[in-house]
Write an enzyme that holds these catalytic residues in place. Structure first.
Site, PDB file in Angstrom:
ATOM      1  N   ASP A  85       0.798  -1.227   0.000  1.00 36.76           N
ATOM      2  CA  ASP A  85       0.000   0.000   0.000  1.00 36.76           C
ATOM      3  C   ASP A  85       0.833   1.282   0.000  1.00 36.76           C
ATOM      4  O   ASP A  85       0.340   2.321  -0.402  1.00 36.76           O
ATOM      5  CB  ASP A  85      -0.961   0.014   1.196  1.00 36.76           C
ATOM      6  N   ARG A  91      -5.011   4.343   6.311  1.00 36.95           N
ATOM      7  CA  ARG A  91      -5.184   4.138   4.870  1.00 36.95           C
ATOM      8  C   ARG A  91      -6.377   4.901   4.316  1.00 36.95           C
ATOM      9  O   ARG A  91      -7.111   5.554   5.038  1.00 36.95           O
ATOM     10  CB  ARG A  91      -5.403   2.640   4.621  1.00 36.95           C
ATOM     11  N   TYR A  94       0.366  -3.760  11.368  1.00 39.64           N
ATOM     12  CA  TYR A  94       1.380  -4.810  11.281  1.00 39.64           C
ATOM     13  C   TYR A  94       1.664  -5.214  12.719  1.00 39.64           C
ATOM     14  O   TYR A  94       2.068  -4.370  13.528  1.00 39.64           O
ATOM     15  CB  TYR A  94       2.669  -4.277  10.670  1.00 39.64           C
ATOM     16  N   PRO A 111       7.756  -6.268   4.801  1.00 35.45           N
ATOM     17  CA  PRO A 111       7.019  -5.186   4.129  1.00 35.45           C
ATOM     18  C   PRO A 111       6.891  -3.891   4.927  1.00 35.45           C
ATOM     19  O   PRO A 111       6.394  -2.906   4.408  1.00 35.45           O
ATOM     20  CB  PRO A 111       5.640  -5.810   3.891  1.00 35.45           C
TER      21      PRO A 111
HETATM   22  P1  FAD Z   1       4.425  -9.741  -7.262  1.00 27.25           P
HETATM   23  O1  FAD Z   1       3.600  -8.603  -6.793  1.00 27.25           O
HETATM   24  O2  FAD Z   1       4.555 -10.925  -6.397  1.00 27.25           O
HETATM   25  O3  FAD Z   1       3.842 -10.176  -8.657  1.00 27.25           O
HETATM   26  C1  FAD Z   1       4.254 -11.355  -9.297  1.00 27.25           C
HETATM   27  C2  FAD Z   1       3.189 -11.755 -10.292  1.00 27.25           C
HETATM   28  O4  FAD Z   1       3.690 -12.868 -11.029  1.00 27.25           O
HETATM   29  C3  FAD Z   1       1.894 -12.213  -9.628  1.00 27.25           C
HETATM   30  O5  FAD Z   1       0.813 -11.559 -10.245  1.00 27.25           O
HETATM   31  C4  FAD Z   1       1.871 -13.714  -9.862  1.00 27.25           C
HETATM   32  O6  FAD Z   1       0.566 -14.221 -10.056  1.00 27.25           O
HETATM   33  C5  FAD Z   1       2.689 -13.861 -11.125  1.00 27.25           C
HETATM   34  N1  FAD Z   1       3.372 -15.141 -11.257  1.00 27.25           N
HETATM   35  C6  FAD Z   1       4.045 -15.817 -10.321  1.00 27.25           C
HETATM   36  N2  FAD Z   1       4.568 -16.940 -10.815  1.00 27.25           N
HETATM   37  C7  FAD Z   1       4.227 -16.971 -12.111  1.00 27.25           C
HETATM   38  C8  FAD Z   1       4.484 -17.871 -13.159  1.00 27.25           C
HETATM   39  N3  FAD Z   1       5.204 -18.980 -12.974  1.00 27.25           N
HETATM   40  N4  FAD Z   1       3.971 -17.598 -14.373  1.00 27.25           N
HETATM   41  C9  FAD Z   1       3.226 -16.483 -14.584  1.00 27.25           C
HETATM   42  N5  FAD Z   1       2.959 -15.594 -13.616  1.00 27.25           N
HETATM   43  C10 FAD Z   1       3.465 -15.828 -12.400  1.00 27.25           C
HETATM   44  N6  FAD Z   1       5.674  -3.055  -0.811  1.00 27.25           N
HETATM   45  C11 FAD Z   1       5.686  -1.699  -0.806  1.00 27.25           C
HETATM   46  O7  FAD Z   1       6.398  -1.090  -1.601  1.00 27.25           O
HETATM   47  N7  FAD Z   1       4.960  -0.982   0.051  1.00 27.25           N
HETATM   48  C12 FAD Z   1       4.163  -1.594   0.959  1.00 27.25           C
HETATM   49  O8  FAD Z   1       3.492  -0.919   1.714  1.00 27.25           O
HETATM   50  C13 FAD Z   1       4.125  -3.003   1.009  1.00 27.25           C
HETATM   51  N8  FAD Z   1       3.341  -3.642   1.861  1.00 27.25           N
HETATM   52  C14 FAD Z   1       3.208  -4.988   1.786  1.00 27.25           C
HETATM   53  C15 FAD Z   1       2.334  -5.594   2.630  1.00 27.25           C
HETATM   54  C16 FAD Z   1       2.168  -6.960   2.589  1.00 27.25           C
HETATM   55  C17 FAD Z   1       1.240  -7.566   3.563  1.00 27.25           C
HETATM   56  C18 FAD Z   1       2.894  -7.741   1.642  1.00 27.25           C
HETATM   57  C19 FAD Z   1       2.685  -9.229   1.578  1.00 27.25           C
HETATM   58  C20 FAD Z   1       3.771  -7.126   0.796  1.00 27.25           C
HETATM   59  C21 FAD Z   1       3.953  -5.748   0.855  1.00 27.25           C
HETATM   60  N9  FAD Z   1       4.831  -5.085   0.014  1.00 27.25           N
HETATM   61  C22 FAD Z   1       4.906  -3.732   0.057  1.00 27.25           C
HETATM   62  C23 FAD Z   1       5.649  -5.824  -0.924  1.00 27.25           C
HETATM   63  C24 FAD Z   1       5.045  -5.861  -2.306  1.00 27.25           C
HETATM   64  O9  FAD Z   1       3.764  -6.432  -2.307  1.00 27.25           O
HETATM   65  C25 FAD Z   1       5.929  -6.665  -3.227  1.00 27.25           C
HETATM   66  O10 FAD Z   1       7.270  -6.320  -3.031  1.00 27.25           O
HETATM   67  C26 FAD Z   1       5.555  -6.387  -4.683  1.00 27.25           C
HETATM   68  O11 FAD Z   1       4.243  -6.828  -4.937  1.00 27.25           O
HETATM   69  C27 FAD Z   1       6.524  -7.080  -5.624  1.00 27.25           C
HETATM   70  O12 FAD Z   1       6.119  -6.870  -6.933  1.00 27.25           O
HETATM   71  P2  FAD Z   1       6.502  -7.900  -8.070  1.00 27.25           P
HETATM   72  O13 FAD Z   1       5.842  -7.399  -9.292  1.00 27.25           O
HETATM   73  O14 FAD Z   1       7.967  -8.088  -8.081  1.00 27.25           O
HETATM   74  O15 FAD Z   1       5.911  -9.300  -7.602  1.00 27.25           O
END
Ligand code: FAD
Length: 707
Positions: free
Chosen positions: A50, A296, A304, A383
């Protein structure tokens, strides 16, 4: 479902989370043929990340959707630190600090859930890709880059011998199209207060990856006809999260450690007598753990909460954490213990999850600069500092324009090496930061100065304040490379060049020319006025992320005759037939589509006009006349004060200076205002001479020698 028996794309993106969407967004802006697939059937609607840091908002603004996030989000202005009072032991507010360090950006940290942010990207990708014609004729629906949900790769091959051929498609990927049932994650629906809540545990690091299960299930279905296709790609991005399938195919590892600390997350509308519930709070209790409060949008508050946990036998003689003990009820019960004597409960629960704290970073970010990894696929951490989504998007923000300019034949592939050199260091810094921060957060407060195991609240406050600069994303400082001309980090050759690895860098001394700017950092923003219509603009608003480089000429006081002569001579060179501006621009393309020229002078606006500038600074188009949006002035506005850009940038108002900015707003080069020769040799290091395009793609080796 069969899409194409054999389709060729420039870029294949695996994963449509924040990192994958940022990459697709760049491709849509730059008109690059792209597919993006995600194994999930739908996008997310609540929960997850978020926090948006100020650098991320600057980036969103450069893609023209910053205002959507700014308006919809909750703005966080103050952090309150709550600790047990040293005398009474009762929880009390010990301190307050600003949430974002004042004056580091025109934006401050805000919160808005990931689903909305992904929506902004999807809208931008649709609009841009239709306009630029990524996958078909511009203006048609076929041109659109669409996220293909329920599609995942099942095999990957890399033809290494073709890696150096920029026109080759060395990557072959089999894609499997899933049924709706296969693409829907198994989620536990919790009944809380009569309300059915879908949790986020399936995306948490406490859950095992289900990719192989999904593939197995899909394999077991007899009718596979038409559900598999082969895609050939020039470049691929693995943005598929912490369990990254792409990373596993490359054999790369996440290195680091995890801790025993387990945290729960609740998104609720709180009913409470705690006075700072609409502030960001760090609450350390005497011995029951800690809570972080994040106010929020829509009256929601995220908590958290550190959990006191139960371990069970792991089957091999050790202990593992018992996931079944985590429910919204156990999480809020922890919060109630930590926050007493204050009361907190809820009627409405929006989302919840739990995660284990750990810090890991990928040992490599790229295979032969053909396959790249970004986001959680190469760095995972806790996070609470609100970093993951921001840094993940910023990885892809760093990579996207580089891949686009190589695909389009504007730059040679040497620039792609800088993705790993620039972003892996950021990931390492992030891991170190999170390691320190989360331990300070999870520890109990020290009882007194002799209590060495406890955390001193002064140390915690200090870490929070220093951490805020890092967390804002503004401190990012890229090292010397072919696209960052700064000295110090490479081996000096004594001839104005330095060598870094196998790259020869041209280094320019920018000492004292712009003391408020640093090569390697992003361009800060102050207000300047448009010379032609007096409208004030934040300087960053002139730096849209559309794939173009910018040469910014701070022309100084052009009333001064000697200064005006310098400007005219520079204009002659920049406007010349063999100027790098021309050599880098394909014939028929708009004059500013590869390298744009901006200027800002310091003479009074009312004593000057755009015609005091040579024509190259205000180009002419036979269909629509002069370009009035390139010449600016550092002067008083009617309604928005004086931006004092020269003063803030530390530029001499008479002599000025010139600055080269990358397409992602980072400063590549600072030099004398009229140092054409040095600008020319900078671009010569990696840009492709468009006259030789189609034949050998060479850098503009024999570009303008006129300088
Ligand atoms: P992801 O968001 O994990 O996206 C990966 C995508 O790939 C997903 O849609 C998944 O379905 C897809 N995928 C996976 N495997 C495959 C496959 N084999 N083939 C095809 N598709 C696939 N970050 C912040 O900056 N600020 C915050 O406030 C924050 N709060 C958070 C709170 C919580 C509770 C959590 C759990 C995380 C938080 N984060 C926060 C971290 C943040 O959510 C992640 O760092 C971020 O989503 C990472 O982005 P990404 O695109 O690398 O990966």
């Amino acid at each position: 479902v069969q899409r194409n028996a054999d389709s060729h794309v420039d870029v294949l993106i695996v994963g449509a989370g924040p990192a994958g969407l940022m990459m697709a967004n760049w491709m849509s802006r730059c008109g690059v043929k792209t597919r993006i697939v995600d194994k999930r059937g739908t996008k997310i609607f609540n929960g997850q990340a978020d926090g948006l840091q100020c650098r991320t908002l600057e980036i969103f603004d450069s893609f023209s959707f910053g205002h959507r996030a700014w308006i919809e989000s909750n703005h966080m202005l103050e952090i309150c630190l709550w600790n047990p009072d040293p005398k009474t032991g009762v929880l009390a507010r010990g301190d307050r600090i600003p949430d974002t360090i004042p004056n580091i950006s025109r934006f401050q940290q805000v919160v808005l859930h990931q689903g909305r942010i992904e929506r902004f990207f999807l809208d931008a990708i649709r609009e841009n890709s239709i306009e630029t014609g990524c996958n078909g004729e511009p203006g048609t629906k076929e041109a659109e880059i669409k996220v293909e949900h329920g599609v995942l790769p099942t095999s990957f091959q890399f033809e290494e011998s073709a890696a150096d051929d920029e026109d080759a498609y060395p990557l072959t990927v089999q894609l499997r199209h899933l049924t709706e049932e296969e693409a829907t994650p198994t989620q536990k629906a919790t009944l809380a207060n009569g309300q059915s809540i879908v949790d986020g545990l399936f995306r948490s690091n406490l859950s095992a990856d289900d990719t192989q299960d999904v593939i197995n299930l899909s394999n077991s279905i007899a009718d596979k006809a038409g559900r598999t296709e082969t895609v050939k790609a020039k470049y691929m991005l693995g943005a598929d999260g912490a369990h990254s399938w792409v990373r596993q195919q490359l054999g790369f590892k996440l290195e680091g450690e995890s801790t025993d600390y387990i945290w729960g997350v609740l998104d609720i509308i709180p009913i409470t007598d705690f006075p700072d519930i609409r502030m960001r709070c760090a609450i350390h209790s005497e011995s029951s753990g800690s809570v972080m409060v994040i106010p929020r949008e829509n009256k929601l508050v995220r908590l958290y909460i550190q959990l006191t946990t139960t371990n069970v036998e792991d089957g091999s003689g050790g202990k593992k954490f018992d996931r079944s003990t985590i429910t919204p009820e156990t999480i809020i019960a922890s919060a109630q213990r930590i926050m007493q004597p204050y009361k907190i409960e809820y009627r409405y629960l929006d989302w919840w999850t739990a995660y284990q704290i750990g810090q890991r970073v990928g040992n490599s970010f790229s295979l032969h600069e053909r396959v790249f990894l970004a986001g959680d696929a190469v760095h995972t951490h806790s996070p609470k500092a609100g970093q993951g989504m921001n840094v993940s998007m910023q990885d892809a923000y760093n990579l996207g324009w580089k891949v686009a300019s190589v695909v389009k034949g504007q730059a040679n592939c040497s620039i792609l090496k800088t993705y790993q050199s620039e972003r892996r260091r950021i990931a390492q810094d992030l891991i170190e930061f999170d390691h320190r921060f989360s331990r300070l957060f999870s520890g109990r407060p020290a009882k007194d100065v002799m209590d060495e195991e406890g955390i001193s609240m002064d140390v915690f406050k200090d870490a929070f304040e220093k951490g805020n600069m890092f967390a804002s994303g503004i401190a990012v400082d890229y090292g010397a490379s072919v696209i960052v001309a700064k000295s110090g980090s490479a081996k000096d050759q004594g001839d104005g060049t330095e060598v870094l690895g196998d790259e020869k860098l041209r280094v320019v001394s920018s000492d004292g020319l712009a003391t408020g700017l640093e090569v390697g950092k992003r361009m800060p923003s102050f207000k300047v006025l448009n010379q032609a219509d007096a409208r004030p603009w934040h300087f960053q608003e002139l730096l849209k992320s559309n794939g173009t480089w910018r040469v910014v000429v701070f022309a100084g006081d052009i009333r001064d005759a000697a200064q005006k002569r310098r400007l005219d001579r520079l204009g002659e060179k920049l406007g010349g037939e063999d100027s790098f501006l021309r050599l880098c621009t394909p014939s028929g393309a708009r004059y500013d589509s590869v390298i744009g020229l901006l200027s800002c002078h310091s003479a009074p606006r009312q004593e000057t006009t755009i015609f005091d500038f040579p024509e190259v600074f205000r180009p002419w188009d036979e269909n629509d006349g002069w370009d009035y949006w390139k010449v600016h002035v550092d002067d008083q506005s009617y309604h928005e004060g004086h931006g004092q850009a020269y003063k803030n940038y530390g530029i001499n108002p008479t002599r000025g200076c010139s600055v080269i900015l990358r397409p992602d707003q980072y400063i590549s080069w600072i030099g004398e205002m009229d140092d054409y020769k040095s600008m020319d040799s900078f671009f010569r290091g990696f840009m492709v001479d468009q006259r030789t395009k189609g034949g050998a793609k060479t850098a503009i080796a024999e570009g303008s020698k006129k300088g």
